[in-house]
Write an enzyme that holds these catalytic residues in place. Structure first.
Site, short mmCIF file in Angstrom:
data_model
loop_
_atom_site.label_atom_id
_atom_site.label_comp_id
_atom_site.label_asym_id
_atom_site.label_seq_id
_atom_site.Cartn_x
_atom_site.Cartn_y
_atom_site.Cartn_z
N THR A 71 -37.25 22.64 -21.37
CA THR A 71 -35.92 23.23 -21.52
C THR A 71 -35.00 22.72 -20.43
O THR A 71 -33.87 22.30 -20.69
CB THR A 71 -36.01 24.77 -21.49
OG1 THR A 71 -36.89 25.19 -22.54
CG2 THR A 71 -34.65 25.42 -21.67
N GLN A 181 -43.83 18.22 -27.99
CA GLN A 181 -44.99 18.47 -28.87
C GLN A 181 -45.83 17.21 -29.09
O GLN A 181 -46.93 17.29 -29.63
CB GLN A 181 -44.52 19.00 -30.23
CG GLN A 181 -43.91 20.38 -30.19
CD GLN A 181 -44.92 21.49 -29.91
OE1 GLN A 181 -46.13 21.32 -30.07
NE2 GLN A 181 -44.44 22.64 -29.49
N SER A 201 -43.32 19.03 -21.29
CA SER A 201 -43.75 20.28 -20.66
C SER A 201 -45.27 20.29 -20.57
O SER A 201 -45.95 20.10 -21.58
CB SER A 201 -43.36 21.48 -21.54
OG SER A 201 -42.22 22.13 -21.07
N HIS A 203 -47.48 22.62 -20.30
CA HIS A 203 -48.28 23.66 -20.98
C HIS A 203 -48.53 23.37 -22.45
O HIS A 203 -49.26 24.11 -23.12
CB HIS A 203 -47.65 25.04 -20.79
CG HIS A 203 -46.39 25.26 -21.58
ND1 HIS A 203 -46.38 26.06 -22.70
CD2 HIS A 203 -45.13 24.82 -21.40
CE1 HIS A 203 -45.13 26.10 -23.17
NE2 HIS A 203 -44.36 25.34 -22.40
N THR A 239 -37.41 22.48 -3.59
CA THR A 239 -38.75 22.10 -3.14
C THR A 239 -39.65 21.84 -4.33
O THR A 239 -39.67 22.63 -5.29
CB THR A 239 -39.35 23.24 -2.28
OG1 THR A 239 -38.46 23.47 -1.18
CG2 THR A 239 -40.74 22.91 -1.77
N CYS A 326 -40.86 29.04 -31.77
CA CYS A 326 -41.97 29.31 -30.86
C CYS A 326 -41.43 29.76 -29.53
O CYS A 326 -42.16 30.07 -28.62
CB CYS A 326 -42.83 28.07 -30.66
SG CYS A 326 -41.98 26.76 -29.78
N1 PLP Z 1 -38.99 21.27 -27.26
C1 PLP Z 1 -40.00 21.52 -28.11
C2 PLP Z 1 -40.19 20.64 -29.31
C3 PLP Z 1 -40.84 22.61 -27.89
O1 PLP Z 1 -41.82 22.88 -28.76
C4 PLP Z 1 -40.64 23.41 -26.75
C5 PLP Z 1 -41.51 24.57 -26.52
O2 PLP Z 1 -41.31 25.65 -26.93
C6 PLP Z 1 -39.57 23.09 -25.88
C7 PLP Z 1 -38.78 22.01 -26.17
C8 PLP Z 1 -39.28 23.90 -24.65
O3 PLP Z 1 -40.35 23.82 -23.76
P1 PLP Z 1 -40.44 24.85 -22.53
O4 PLP Z 1 -40.38 26.23 -23.15
O5 PLP Z 1 -41.75 24.54 -21.90
O6 PLP Z 1 -39.28 24.60 -21.66
#
Ligand code: PLP
Length: 385
Positions: A71, A181, A201, A203, A239, A326
Site C-alpha cells: 500500500t 500477489q 509485500s 506477508h 529508521t 481482501c
Molecule cells: N495489491 C494487491 C494486489 C494486494 O493483494 C494487496 C494486499 O491486500 C495489496 C496491494 C496491499 O498490500 P498491503 O496490505 O500489504 O499493503
C-alpha cells in the site's frame, strides 16, 4: 481450522521467523548508525536482504526502497510520480486496469477527486483479461503513468507484464506494476522486462506483515511522501525496520529456491479441490481465467446462494473469503467481479479460496467436504424458509 485464505496473508515460514528473531535480539542495531559495529552488522543485514530481493525480481539492489508494504509502495509510486510531474507544470493523465487493488484504484480516484489527474480506466473481459490493443491506444494517447497489476488478488488472473512493459517502453510511459500477489509465485524480471516501478509485500509470500518494497528503476523521478532523516536517498525517511527487512529478504531467498516446486505442488492441490467441489456441488461456477491464473487461486460462485450464508456456516472450520476485497472488513460488492461484468447472482455467490505451501492433501479433501455440506445445508434452509 483449515487455512485457505493465502491471498489475504500467509503464515510466516519458520526459517524466516528465525531470522526475524535474530534481527530483533542479537542483530538489533540501527542500520544508519555508522559509528559502531552494531550499526555495521545491521547495515550488512540490510544489504544482504536487498541482494535476495533483487535476485528474486531480477533488479539491482540499488533499485530497492523499503516500505511498510505494498500500500505504501503504491502510494509512493503514484503520488511521488504525480507530484514530480506537477512540479514541472504538467497535469498528469493516468491509465489503470479496472481490476487493480484498492491501493492503486483509490489512490488514483483520490487524486482525480482533487482534480490533480485525469484518469482512464482500462476495461477487462469476463475472465478479467485486459485488452492489450486498448492498453496500447492509451499509451499512444500520451498518458503519464500506467498501472497494471501482475496478478489479481481476487480471481488470480495473471497479466502479460513482459508484453505490457514492452508496449510502454515504445511510448516512453512510466509503468507501475503491483506485483503483490505474483512475487514468489510467478517469475518477474524487473530489469530484463523494462519495468519502471514494482510493489511487493512480504506477508503475501511467507514473510512478516508490515514490510515491503518499491523497486524503482534508477533515473525515474519521484517525490517522497515522508520527510525526515533522509534515509533511503531521501525517498523514504524513517529508521529502517530491520526485523521486517531481514524477514522480507529471507522470504525472497527461499522463494527463489523453492518457488517452482512449491507452486507446482500447490497447483495440483488446487486442481484436486476444484475437481472435488465441481463433483460435489451442483451448479458450481469457477470464475476467472482458468488458463492463466495463480496456482493457489480458486474463485468459485454458487449462483443464487449468498456467500455470506456459506461463510457463516464454515467460518469456524475453514478460512476462506467472500469475493470482495481482501483488504478490509467492509462488505462491498467486489469491483473486480463487477468490472468482469458477471451476473449479479455470480457476484453475490462468490467465494475466494487461496491455497498455499502449507496446505496438505488431507486438508483439501476435508475442506471440500465441509464446503459441500455447508452449501447443501444453506440450500435446504433456503427451500424451507
Ligand atoms: N495489491 C494487491 C494486489 C494486494 O493483494 C494487496 C494486499 O491486500 C495489496 C496491494 C496491499 O498490500 P498491503 O496490505 O500489504 O499493503
Amino acid at each position: 481450522m483449515i487455512y485457505l485464505d493465502y491471498h489475504s496473508t500467509t503464515p510466516v515460514d519458520r526459517r524466516v521467523a528465525q531470522k526475524v528473531m535474530w534481527a530483533m535480539t542479537d542483530g538489533f542495531g540501527n542500520a544508519s548508525s555508522t559509528d559502531h559495529e552494531i550499526g555495521d552488522v545491521a547495515e550488512a543485514a540490510v544489504k544482504e536482504a536487498k541482494g535476495h530481493i533483487a535476485n528474486l525480481v531480477g533488479a539491482s539492489p540499488r533499485d530497492i526502497i523499503f516500505t511498510s508494504g505494498s500500500t505504501e509502495s503504491i502510494n509512493l509510486a503514484i503520488r511521488g510520480t504525480i507530484q514530480h510531474l506537477e512540479n514541472k507544470g504538467i497535469h498528469p493523465h493516468i491509465a489503470l486496469s479496472a481490476v487493480e487493488h484498492k491501493a492503486v484504484l483509490d489512490t488514483c480516484l483520490a487524486l482525480e477527486e482533487q482534480e490533480r489527474v485525469k484518469l482512464s480506466i482500462l476495461p477487462v473481459n469476463t475472465q478479467a483479461r485486459i485488452d492489450l490493443a486498448q492498453l496500447e491506444q492509451a499509451c499512444a494517447s500520451g498518458i503519464h503513468l500506467l498501472c497494471v497489476m501482475a496478478a489479481n488478488n481476487e480471481v488470480g488472473t495473471i497479466y502479460p507484464i513482459e508484453k505490457i512493459a514492452h508496449i510502454v517502453q515504445t511510448y516512453n510511459v512510466p509503468f507501475l506494476c503491483d506485483a503483490s500477489q505474483a512475487i514468489g509465485k510467478v517469475p518477474i524480471h524487473f530489469q530484463d522486462w523494462g519495468i519502471i516501478m514494482l510493489s511487493l509485500s512480504a506477508h503475501k509470500f511467507y514473510g512478516p506483515q508490515g514490510v515491503g518494497a518499491l523497486v524503482v528503476k534508477r533515473g525515474h523521478p519521484l517525490e517522497p511522501l515522508l520527510y525526515g532523516g533522509g534515509h533511503q536517498r531521501g525517498l523514504r525517511s524513517g529508521t529502517l525496520n530491520l526485523p521486517g527487512i531481514v524477514g522480507l529478504g529471507e522470504a525472497c531467498r527461499l522463494r527463489a529456491l523453492e518457488m517452482e516446486e512449491d507452486e507446482r505442488a500447490i497447483g495440483k492441490k488446487r486442481d484436486r479441490l476444484q475437481k472435488l467441489l465441481t463433483e460435489k456441488i451442483p451448479g458450481l461456477v469457477v470464475n476467472g481465467d482458468q488458463e492463466n491464473r495463480l496456482a493457489g487461486n480458486l474463485h468459485i460462485s454458487i449462483p443464487g446462494l449468498p456467500n455470506s450464508a456459506v461463510i457463516a456456516r464454515v467460518r469456524h472450520q475453514l478460512a476462506i473469503s467472500t469475493g470482495s476485497a481482501c483488504s478490509s472488513s467492509v462488505e462491498a460488492p467486489s469491483h473486480v467481479l463487477r468490472a468482469m461484468n458477471l451476473d449479479e447472482d455470480i457476484v453475490e455467490g462468490s467465494l475466494r479460496i487461496g491455497l498455499g505451501k502449507f496446505n496438505t492433501i488431507a486438508e483439501i479433501e476435508a475442506a471440500a467436504s465441509i464446503l459441500a455440506q455447508a452449501i447443501q445445508a444453506v440450500r435446504e434452509a433456503m427451500v424451507t424458509s
